[in-house]
Write a protein that holds these residues in place. Structure first.
Motif, PDB file in Angstrom:
ATOM      1  N   THR A  21       1.486   3.720   8.236  1.00  0.00           N
ATOM      2  CA  THR A  21       1.313   3.129   6.916  1.00  0.00           C
ATOM      3  C   THR A  21       1.712   1.660   6.978  1.00  0.00           C
ATOM      4  O   THR A  21       2.784   1.330   7.507  1.00  0.00           O
ATOM      5  CB  THR A  21       2.185   3.848   5.861  1.00  0.00           C
ATOM      6  OG1 THR A  21       1.803   5.227   5.812  1.00  0.00           O
ATOM      7  CG2 THR A  21       2.013   3.232   4.485  1.00  0.00           C
ATOM      8  N   VAL A  22       0.846   0.793   6.488  1.00  0.00           N
ATOM      9  CA  VAL A  22       1.128  -0.645   6.427  1.00  0.00           C
ATOM     10  C   VAL A  22       1.107  -1.059   4.969  1.00  0.00           C
ATOM     11  O   VAL A  22       0.133  -0.785   4.253  1.00  0.00           O
ATOM     12  CB  VAL A  22       0.090  -1.458   7.234  1.00  0.00           C
ATOM     13  CG1 VAL A  22       0.469  -2.939   7.240  1.00  0.00           C
ATOM     14  CG2 VAL A  22      -0.024  -0.929   8.659  1.00  0.00           C
ATOM     15  N   GLN A  23       2.180  -1.692   4.515  1.00  0.00           N
ATOM     16  CA  GLN A  23       2.301  -2.044   3.096  1.00  0.00           C
ATOM     17  C   GLN A  23       2.557  -3.540   2.917  1.00  0.00           C
ATOM     18  O   GLN A  23       3.439  -4.105   3.557  1.00  0.00           O
ATOM     19  CB  GLN A  23       3.437  -1.254   2.443  1.00  0.00           C
ATOM     20  CG  GLN A  23       3.556  -1.482   0.935  1.00  0.00           C
ATOM     21  CD  GLN A  23       4.580  -0.569   0.280  1.00  0.00           C
ATOM     22  OE1 GLN A  23       5.539  -0.139   0.917  1.00  0.00           O
ATOM     23  NE2 GLN A  23       4.385  -0.272  -0.992  1.00  0.00           N
ATOM     24  N   PRO A  24       1.795  -4.205   2.030  1.00  0.00           N
ATOM     25  CA  PRO A  24       2.057  -5.615   1.747  1.00  0.00           C
ATOM     26  C   PRO A  24       3.266  -5.770   0.828  1.00  0.00           C
ATOM     27  O   PRO A  24       3.446  -5.000  -0.110  1.00  0.00           O
ATOM     28  CB  PRO A  24       0.770  -6.067   1.040  1.00  0.00           C
ATOM     29  CG  PRO A  24       0.261  -4.829   0.366  1.00  0.00           C
ATOM     30  CD  PRO A  24       0.647  -3.689   1.261  1.00  0.00           C
ATOM     31  N   VAL A  25       4.090  -6.771   1.129  1.00  0.00           N
ATOM     32  CA  VAL A  25       5.277  -7.058   0.322  1.00  0.00           C
ATOM     33  C   VAL A  25       5.287  -8.549   0.003  1.00  0.00           C
ATOM     34  O   VAL A  25       5.123  -9.384   0.896  1.00  0.00           O
ATOM     35  CB  VAL A  25       6.576  -6.677   1.069  1.00  0.00           C
ATOM     36  CG1 VAL A  25       7.800  -7.030   0.229  1.00  0.00           C
ATOM     37  CG2 VAL A  25       6.571  -5.199   1.421  1.00  0.00           C
ATOM     38  N   TRP A  58       7.385  -7.634  -4.853  1.00  0.00           N
ATOM     39  CA  TRP A  58       6.255  -6.739  -5.071  1.00  0.00           C
ATOM     40  C   TRP A  58       6.051  -5.854  -3.851  1.00  0.00           C
ATOM     41  O   TRP A  58       5.965  -6.351  -2.722  1.00  0.00           O
ATOM     42  CB  TRP A  58       4.966  -7.536  -5.296  1.00  0.00           C
ATOM     43  CG  TRP A  58       4.947  -8.405  -6.510  1.00  0.00           C
ATOM     44  CD1 TRP A  58       5.486  -9.660  -6.645  1.00  0.00           C
ATOM     45  CD2 TRP A  58       4.317  -8.108  -7.761  1.00  0.00           C
ATOM     46  NE1 TRP A  58       5.240 -10.155  -7.907  1.00  0.00           N
ATOM     47  CE2 TRP A  58       4.522  -9.233  -8.609  1.00  0.00           C
ATOM     48  CE3 TRP A  58       3.585  -7.026  -8.243  1.00  0.00           C
ATOM     49  CZ2 TRP A  58       4.031  -9.290  -9.908  1.00  0.00           C
ATOM     50  CZ3 TRP A  58       3.095  -7.061  -9.532  1.00  0.00           C
ATOM     51  CH2 TRP A  58       3.325  -8.179 -10.351  1.00  0.00           C
ATOM     52  N   PHE A  59       5.956  -4.546  -4.084  1.00  0.00           N
ATOM     53  CA  PHE A  59       5.511  -3.615  -3.057  1.00  0.00           C
ATOM     54  C   PHE A  59       4.083  -3.223  -3.418  1.00  0.00           C
ATOM     55  O   PHE A  59       3.856  -2.530  -4.408  1.00  0.00           O
ATOM     56  CB  PHE A  59       6.417  -2.384  -2.990  1.00  0.00           C
ATOM     57  CG  PHE A  59       7.775  -2.661  -2.405  1.00  0.00           C
ATOM     58  CD1 PHE A  59       7.965  -2.637  -1.035  1.00  0.00           C
ATOM     59  CD2 PHE A  59       8.851  -2.966  -3.225  1.00  0.00           C
ATOM     60  CE1 PHE A  59       9.216  -2.909  -0.489  1.00  0.00           C
ATOM     61  CE2 PHE A  59      10.100  -3.233  -2.688  1.00  0.00           C
ATOM     62  CZ  PHE A  59      10.285  -3.209  -1.317  1.00  0.00           C
ATOM     63  N   GLY A  60       3.124  -3.731  -2.628  1.00  0.00           N
ATOM     64  CA  GLY A  60       1.722  -3.554  -2.961  1.00  0.00           C
ATOM     65  C   GLY A  60       1.136  -2.233  -2.495  1.00  0.00           C
ATOM     66  O   GLY A  60       1.831  -1.351  -1.986  1.00  0.00           O
ATOM     67  N   GLU A  61      -0.173  -2.121  -2.666  1.00  0.00           N
ATOM     68  CA  GLU A  61      -0.894  -0.907  -2.293  1.00  0.00           C
ATOM     69  C   GLU A  61      -0.879  -0.725  -0.781  1.00  0.00           C
ATOM     70  O   GLU A  61      -1.377  -1.576  -0.031  1.00  0.00           O
ATOM     71  CB  GLU A  61      -2.337  -1.008  -2.784  1.00  0.00           C
ATOM     72  CG  GLU A  61      -3.160   0.242  -2.578  1.00  0.00           C
ATOM     73  CD  GLU A  61      -2.752   1.387  -3.487  1.00  0.00           C
ATOM     74  OE1 GLU A  61      -2.995   2.543  -3.104  1.00  0.00           O
ATOM     75  OE2 GLU A  61      -2.182   1.123  -4.567  1.00  0.00           O
ATOM     76  N   PRO A  62      -0.301   0.375  -0.285  1.00  0.00           N
ATOM     77  CA  PRO A  62      -0.240   0.574   1.178  1.00  0.00           C
ATOM     78  C   PRO A  62      -1.577   1.038   1.739  1.00  0.00           C
ATOM     79  O   PRO A  62      -2.433   1.550   1.016  1.00  0.00           O
ATOM     80  CB  PRO A  62       0.833   1.656   1.326  1.00  0.00           C
ATOM     81  CG  PRO A  62       0.777   2.417   0.038  1.00  0.00           C
ATOM     82  CD  PRO A  62       0.392   1.432  -1.026  1.00  0.00           C
ATOM     83  N   MET A  63      -1.736   0.848   3.029  1.00  0.00           N
ATOM     84  CA  MET A  63      -2.905   1.321   3.760  1.00  0.00           C
ATOM     85  C   MET A  63      -2.435   2.239   4.881  1.00  0.00           C
ATOM     86  O   MET A  63      -1.391   2.000   5.483  1.00  0.00           O
ATOM     87  CB  MET A  63      -3.680   0.144   4.368  1.00  0.00           C
ATOM     88  CG  MET A  63      -4.333  -0.774   3.364  1.00  0.00           C
ATOM     89  SD  MET A  63      -4.997  -2.280   4.159  1.00  0.00           S
ATOM     90  CE  MET A  63      -5.961  -1.566   5.498  1.00  0.00           C
ATOM     91  N   VAL A  64      -3.200   3.263   5.137  1.00  0.00           N
ATOM     92  CA  VAL A  64      -2.919   4.151   6.269  1.00  0.00           C
ATOM     93  C   VAL A  64      -3.968   3.884   7.339  1.00  0.00           C
ATOM     94  O   VAL A  64      -5.166   4.020   7.091  1.00  0.00           O
ATOM     95  CB  VAL A  64      -2.945   5.628   5.841  1.00  0.00           C
ATOM     96  CG1 VAL A  64      -2.706   6.536   7.059  1.00  0.00           C
ATOM     97  CG2 VAL A  64      -1.887   5.894   4.775  1.00  0.00           C
ATOM     98  N   ILE A  65      -3.512   3.452   8.505  1.00  0.00           N
ATOM     99  CA  ILE A  65      -4.451   3.103   9.577  1.00  0.00           C
ATOM    100  C   ILE A  65      -4.325   4.080  10.732  1.00  0.00           C
ATOM    101  O   ILE A  65      -3.310   4.775  10.883  1.00  0.00           O
ATOM    102  CB  ILE A  65      -4.220   1.662  10.071  1.00  0.00           C
ATOM    103  CG1 ILE A  65      -2.870   1.551  10.789  1.00  0.00           C
ATOM    104  CG2 ILE A  65      -4.299   0.666   8.921  1.00  0.00           C
ATOM    105  CD1 ILE A  65      -2.723   0.283  11.614  1.00  0.00           C
ATOM    106  N   ASP A  66      -5.367   4.101  11.548  1.00  0.00           N
ATOM    107  CA  ASP A  66      -5.347   4.930  12.743  1.00  0.00           C
ATOM    108  C   ASP A  66      -5.658   4.065  13.970  1.00  0.00           C
ATOM    109  O   ASP A  66      -5.729   2.836  13.867  1.00  0.00           O
ATOM    110  CB  ASP A  66      -6.336   6.092  12.623  1.00  0.00           C
ATOM    111  CG  ASP A  66      -7.762   5.617  12.368  1.00  0.00           C
ATOM    112  OD1 ASP A  66      -8.103   4.479  12.759  1.00  0.00           O
ATOM    113  OD2 ASP A  66      -8.539   6.380  11.767  1.00  0.00           O
TER     114      ASP A  66
END
Length: 283
Positions: free
Chosen positions: A177-181, A227-235
């Protein structure tokens, strides 16, 4: 006169905090027991209060692990602020390890030190971060690679985003999981900070750390949005360059929302693959 009185009281509190918590954290790390992950949070909570920060949090840190947090970087105080909110580990430039006092504090917080300018070490450094990600540490990457003036977000460096994919390739995790902050300093003593006064907090790399610390201990009362933004789940198939661009775009929108007071954040839920695909379409 009042500013120097405040400085004396806050500086004494800062020293006492170090004298009490640093030896405890050293023991916890050496023995592998005790509150080695939560003690840094307590330390940063106390220091953020001493420095006079009023933190306004938007959103929540993702609960999924492994977790890589991609943040903008304005000042050394970003570490204090983020570290006061949740358990997390920071990725810092190698020079920090040799700084008086702050280098020791960084090591006690289990910081991962990297040499950004040495491209030949990129994979090794990504592997070290990947191991920590796979072990469950929430890792904070200041993706600009340097500090900004606080009025803008600099382009994100792509190299260390590869650590997320290395974690997938070299450990037993299947996704990361990668999340923008985003961190934005907005007010001082209740008044809008603006471009002129943001240097009160902003810490470009050529400014000595001592005067910055003294100034904050004297002045204090700074409002900051996190701000904790919308996370992305990557593979393993995700494109790290597209990932970096997506994170940069989201962080920039959150920072601008705080600085200009208008909602510039679009938050449709996207999977990692969808967000990266959309990023390619928009180029």
């Amino acid at each position: 006169m009042m500013a120097w009185l405040r400085f004396s009281v806050m500086a004494m509190g800062f020293v006492l905090t170090i004298l009490v918590l640093v030896p405890l954290q050293y023991i916890f790390l050496k023995t592998g027991r005790g509150a080695r992950k939560t003690t840094p949070v307590l330390f940063h909570q106390i220091v953020s209060r001493l420095l006079g920060f009023r933190i306004h949090m938007h959103g929540e840190m993702a609960t999924g692990r492994p977790l890589l947090l991609a943040a903008n970087h304005t000042s050394w105080t970003d570490i204090v602020i983020l570290g006061s909110l949740r358990e997390m580990v920071f990725i810092a430039k190698a020079q920090v390890a040799s700084w008086p006092l702050f280098g020791m504090l960084a090591k006690l917080q289990r910081t991962v030190f990297i040499e950004r300018e040495k491209r030949g070490k990129t994979h090794h450094q990504a592997s070290e971060i990947a191991v920590r990600l796979a072990a469950g540490d929430a890792m904070v990457l200041f993706a600009e690679g340097t500090t900004s003036d606080g009025n803008r977000v600099l382009p994100f460096k792509t190299s260390l985003f590869g650590a997320a994919q290395v974690a997938i390739r070299e450990t037993d995790v299947e996704t990361v999981t990668v999340q923008p902050v985003a961190i934005a300093y907005t007010r001082v003593h209740g008044m809008p900070m603006g471009r002129v006064h943001r240097p009160i907090v902003a810490w470009p790399g050529d400014v000595p750390l001592g005067p910055s610390l003294i100034g904050l201990l004297k002045d204090g009362a700074v409002d900051v949005d996190v701000w904790f933004g919308e996370p992305m789940v990557i593979d393993g198939k995700s494109d790290r360059k597209a990932l970096a661009r997506t994170m940069e775009k989201r962080v920039r929108a959150m920072v601008r929302t705080s600085l200009i007071g208008r909602d510039l954040i679009s938050t449709p839920a996207e999977s990692g693959a969808e967000a990266i695909l959309n990023d390619h379409k928009n180029r």
